[in-house]
Design a protein around this motif. Sequence first.
Motif, PDB file in Angstrom:
ATOM      1  N   MET A  31       0.846  -1.063  -0.063  1.00 30.19           N
ATOM      2  CA  MET A  31       0.011   0.033   0.109  1.00 30.19           C
ATOM      3  C   MET A  31       0.837   1.304  -0.050  1.00 30.19           C
ATOM      4  SD  MET A  31      -3.003   1.194   2.722  1.00 30.19           S
ATOM      5  CE  MET A  31      -4.496   0.948   2.023  1.00 30.19           C
ATOM      6  N   ILE A  32       0.447   2.211  -0.789  1.00 28.49           N
ATOM      7  CA  ILE A  32       1.219   3.503  -1.232  1.00 28.49           C
ATOM      8  C   ILE A  32       0.266   4.595  -0.230  1.00 28.49           C
ATOM      9  CG2 ILE A  32       2.102   5.429  -2.528  1.00 28.49           C
ATOM     10  CD1 ILE A  32       3.629   2.667  -2.526  1.00 28.49           C
ATOM     11  N   PHE A  33       1.116   5.179   1.014  1.00 26.71           N
ATOM     12  CA  PHE A  33       0.394   6.161   1.569  1.00 26.71           C
ATOM     13  C   PHE A  33       0.808   7.724   0.767  1.00 26.71           C
ATOM     14  CE2 PHE A  33       1.177   2.870   4.609  1.00 26.71           C
ATOM     15  CZ  PHE A  33      -0.075   2.418   4.793  1.00 26.71           C
ATOM     16  N   SER A  34      -0.105   8.509   1.013  1.00 27.04           N
ATOM     17  CA  SER A  34       0.005   9.991   0.339  1.00 27.04           C
ATOM     18  C   SER A  34       0.194  11.126   1.391  1.00 27.04           C
ATOM     19  CB  SER A  34      -1.148  10.407  -0.692  1.00 27.04           C
ATOM     20  OG  SER A  34      -2.396  10.316   0.126  1.00 27.04           O
ATOM     21  N   LYS A  35      -0.491  10.982   2.654  1.00 26.43           N
ATOM     22  CA  LYS A  35      -0.357  11.879   3.586  1.00 26.43           C
ATOM     23  C   LYS A  35      -0.390  11.332   4.850  1.00 26.43           C
ATOM     24  CE  LYS A  35      -2.401  15.869   2.754  1.00 26.43           C
ATOM     25  NZ  LYS A  35      -3.342  17.041   2.635  1.00 26.43           N
ATOM     26  N   CYS A  54       7.374   6.430   0.377  1.00 27.29           N
ATOM     27  CA  CYS A  54       6.124   6.435  -0.376  1.00 27.29           C
ATOM     28  C   CYS A  54       6.046   7.921  -1.203  1.00 27.29           C
ATOM     29  CB  CYS A  54       4.876   6.363   0.408  1.00 27.29           C
ATOM     30  SG  CYS A  54       5.141   4.770   1.457  1.00 27.29           S
ATOM     31  N   GLU A  55       6.993   8.774  -0.914  1.00 28.25           N
ATOM     32  CA  GLU A  55       6.768  10.107  -1.326  1.00 28.25           C
ATOM     33  C   GLU A  55       5.633  10.867  -0.735  1.00 28.25           C
ATOM     34  OE1 GLU A  55       7.304  10.381  -5.889  1.00 28.25           O
ATOM     35  OE2 GLU A  55       9.406   9.531  -5.604  1.00 28.25           O
ATOM     36  N   ALA A  56       5.336  10.487   0.380  1.00 25.27           N
ATOM     37  CA  ALA A  56       4.333  11.073   0.977  1.00 25.27           C
ATOM     38  C   ALA A  56       4.546  12.182   1.769  1.00 25.27           C
ATOM     39  CB  ALA A  56       3.571   9.954   2.105  1.00 25.27           C
ATOM     40  N   LYS A  57       3.410  13.022   1.926  1.00 22.31           N
ATOM     41  CA  LYS A  57       3.664  14.446   2.739  1.00 22.31           C
ATOM     42  C   LYS A  57       3.459  14.046   4.261  1.00 22.31           C
ATOM     43  CE  LYS A  57       1.748  17.107  -0.929  1.00 22.31           C
ATOM     44  NZ  LYS A  57       0.571  18.086  -1.470  1.00 22.31           N
ATOM     45  N   VAL A  58       3.939  14.697   4.930  1.00 18.10           N
ATOM     46  CA  VAL A  58       3.931  14.571   6.279  1.00 18.10           C
ATOM     47  C   VAL A  58       3.386  15.778   7.177  1.00 18.10           C
ATOM     48  CG1 VAL A  58       5.156  13.950   8.551  1.00 18.10           C
ATOM     49  CG2 VAL A  58       5.792  12.755   6.443  1.00 18.10           C
ATOM     50  N   ILE A  59       2.425  15.284   8.163  1.00 17.61           N
ATOM     51  CA  ILE A  59       1.849  16.564   9.066  1.00 17.61           C
ATOM     52  C   ILE A  59       2.393  16.299  10.180  1.00 17.61           C
ATOM     53  CG2 ILE A  59       0.059  17.774   9.826  1.00 17.61           C
ATOM     54  CD1 ILE A  59      -1.493  16.979   7.017  1.00 17.61           C
ATOM     55  N   LEU A  60       3.265  16.972  10.916  1.00 13.21           N
ATOM     56  CA  LEU A  60       3.490  16.758  12.564  1.00 13.21           C
ATOM     57  C   LEU A  60       2.416  17.383  13.267  1.00 13.21           C
ATOM     58  CD1 LEU A  60       7.395  17.219  12.341  1.00 13.21           C
ATOM     59  CD2 LEU A  60       6.148  15.001  12.664  1.00 13.21           C
ATOM     60  N   LEU A  61       2.102  17.010  14.355  1.00 16.43           N
ATOM     61  CA  LEU A  61       0.904  17.731  15.115  1.00 16.43           C
ATOM     62  C   LEU A  61       1.137  17.606  16.583  1.00 16.43           C
ATOM     63  CD1 LEU A  61      -1.971  18.944  15.531  1.00 16.43           C
ATOM     64  CD2 LEU A  61      -2.628  16.474  15.578  1.00 16.43           C
ATOM     65  N   ALA A  79      14.254  15.526   7.450  1.00 17.05           N
ATOM     66  CA  ALA A  79      13.012  16.228   7.000  1.00 17.05           C
ATOM     67  C   ALA A  79      13.264  16.934   5.719  1.00 17.05           C
ATOM     68  CB  ALA A  79      12.820  17.429   8.115  1.00 17.05           C
ATOM     69  N   GLU A  80      14.683  17.176   5.544  1.00 18.88           N
ATOM     70  CA  GLU A  80      14.740  18.033   4.047  1.00 18.88           C
ATOM     71  C   GLU A  80      14.283  16.850   2.935  1.00 18.88           C
ATOM     72  OE1 GLU A  80      19.152  18.843   4.168  1.00 18.88           O
ATOM     73  OE2 GLU A  80      18.760  20.198   5.966  1.00 18.88           O
ATOM     74  N   LYS A  81      14.240  15.676   3.316  1.00 25.60           N
ATOM     75  CA  LYS A  81      14.086  14.766   2.083  1.00 25.60           C
ATOM     76  C   LYS A  81      12.393  14.543   1.997  1.00 25.60           C
ATOM     77  CE  LYS A  81      18.217  12.211   3.321  1.00 25.60           C
ATOM     78  NZ  LYS A  81      18.816  11.131   3.831  1.00 25.60           N
ATOM     79  N   ILE A  82      11.716  14.964   2.654  1.00 29.76           N
ATOM     80  CA  ILE A  82      10.343  14.678   2.352  1.00 29.76           C
ATOM     81  C   ILE A  82       9.444  16.162   2.623  1.00 29.76           C
ATOM     82  CG2 ILE A  82      10.129  12.653   3.530  1.00 29.76           C
ATOM     83  CD1 ILE A  82       9.185  13.954   6.190  1.00 29.76           C
ATOM     84  N   SER A  83       8.194  16.157   2.117  1.00 31.74           N
ATOM     85  CA  SER A  83       7.539  17.320   1.990  1.00 31.74           C
ATOM     86  C   SER A  83       6.799  17.262   3.598  1.00 31.74           C
ATOM     87  CB  SER A  83       6.203  17.228   1.073  1.00 31.74           C
ATOM     88  OG  SER A  83       5.047  18.206   1.385  1.00 31.74           O
ATOM     89  N   LEU A  84       6.811  18.307   4.292  1.00 29.04           N
ATOM     90  CA  LEU A  84       6.760  18.567   5.704  1.00 29.04           C
ATOM     91  C   LEU A  84       6.017  19.601   6.072  1.00 29.04           C
ATOM     92  CD1 LEU A  84       7.117  16.929   8.353  1.00 29.04           C
ATOM     93  CD2 LEU A  84       9.397  17.935   8.439  1.00 29.04           C
TER      94      LEU A  84
END
Length: 140
Positions: free
Chosen positions: A1-5, A30-37, A76-81
């Motif tokens: 499974m591929i995750f996007s967010k 996965c080239e997914a975006k990450v949201i830190l909360l 963190a530089e390697k992903i959309s964050l």
Amino acid sequence: MIFSKILIPVDGSIHSDNAVKYGFELAEMCEAKVILLHCHPPVPSGLGEPNFQKAIDTATRNSYAILQKYMDAPQAEKISLSDKTIGGDTTNSIITVSETEKCDLIIMGSKGKSDLEGLLIGSVTHKVLNTAHCPVLIIK
């Protein structure tokens, strides 16, 4: 499974550190975006001004200090964050953000409590695991 967010709730603990490490690695694959909360406790409105605003400012400043630790990580530089901070009930905040942002995975740290301990103590991880609309990956 591929995750996007991917949503990763953090509190600055070693358990959060582990969740972020795995989350960043998975996001990169996965080239997914990450949201830190980060969720801070609600500020009582009965404090009155200027105390209420000072309490909000302090909670926000503390939240962003916790988030910055992860935002500055080399991975963190390697992903959309992106990062978010919110006040209120932690479980409800995590669920609301995951639904609003249309996350397809939540990654959380665990202190290693059993199901019974989590149920009796009211573990946030246990509650999120049982109420989330998407898969929840628990990292020990």
